[in-house]
Design a protein around this motif. Structure first.
Motif, PDB file in Angstrom:
ATOM      1  N   LEU A 113       5.767  14.431  -6.275  1.00 56.80           N
ATOM      2  CA  LEU A 113       6.181  15.278  -5.155  1.00 56.80           C
ATOM      3  C   LEU A 113       5.867  14.679  -3.789  1.00 56.80           C
ATOM      4  O   LEU A 113       6.661  14.799  -2.857  1.00 56.80           O
ATOM      5  N   HIS A 114       4.705  14.058  -3.669  1.00 53.07           N
ATOM      6  CA  HIS A 114       4.215  13.700  -2.338  1.00 53.07           C
ATOM      7  C   HIS A 114       4.247  12.218  -1.995  1.00 53.07           C
ATOM      8  O   HIS A 114       4.363  11.871  -0.818  1.00 53.07           O
ATOM      9  N   ARG A 144       2.280  14.901 -11.280  1.00 49.69           N
ATOM     10  CA  ARG A 144       3.176  15.804 -10.544  1.00 49.69           C
ATOM     11  C   ARG A 144       2.965  15.680  -9.031  1.00 49.69           C
ATOM     12  O   ARG A 144       3.927  15.639  -8.265  1.00 49.69           O
TER      13      ARG A 144
END
Length: 148
Positions: free
Chosen positions: A126-127, A122
């Motif tokens: 996201l990053h 995750r």
């Protein structure tokens, strides 16, 4: 003033005979056919990218027809206009996203539980993946900043 090249005709290609030396038949916009001493024929495409001249093979004739060679040439010319080098774009890429997920699936399960692994995936989604996920792993380098 650039030389205007007439596109090759199918008859010219079929009637090209081997000579003592290898020779070229120009089709225009960087596309040409090479006729070898033994009679083999193959397509090549010359182009300039970021000031550097390059050349790439498009395949043997008649496996690659004149029409297919011209389509490839146009595809590569569009890539050049978009700032993409056709030689590197046609090579197999190892994307950061694929390598990171493969590492998590193959190496990490031995050391961590499922929830932790899901958290890492995750965080990557996201990053990192939005910024470098689709980049070739060989094109990624670290940023060095020198503070004075």
């Amino acid at each position: 003033m650039p030389k205007i090249v007439k596109p090759l005709t199918d008859t010219q290609i079929k009637n090209s005979k081997p000579k003592d030396k290898m020779y070229k038949l120009a089709d225009g916009y960087g596309l040409y056919m090479i006729v070898e001493k033994d009679g083999r024929k193959w397509w090549r495409f010359d182009y300039s990218f970021m000031g550097k001249r390059s050349s790439m093979s498009l395949g043997k004739y008649p496996q690659i027809s004149q029409k297919e060679a011209r389509e490839k040439r146009e595809k590569y010319r569009k890539m050049i206009l978009e700032g993409i080098n056709p030689s590197t774009a046609t090579k197999a890429k190892y994307l950061f996203k694929d390598i990171a997920l493969e590492y998590l699936n193959l190496q990490v399960p031995k050391r961590m539980n499922k929830e932790t692994k899901t958290g890492y995936v995750r965080k990557l989604e996201l990053h990192l993946f939005p910024f470098i996920g689709e980049k070739d792993i060989n094109a990624i380098s670290r940023l060095i900043s020198y503070l004075s």
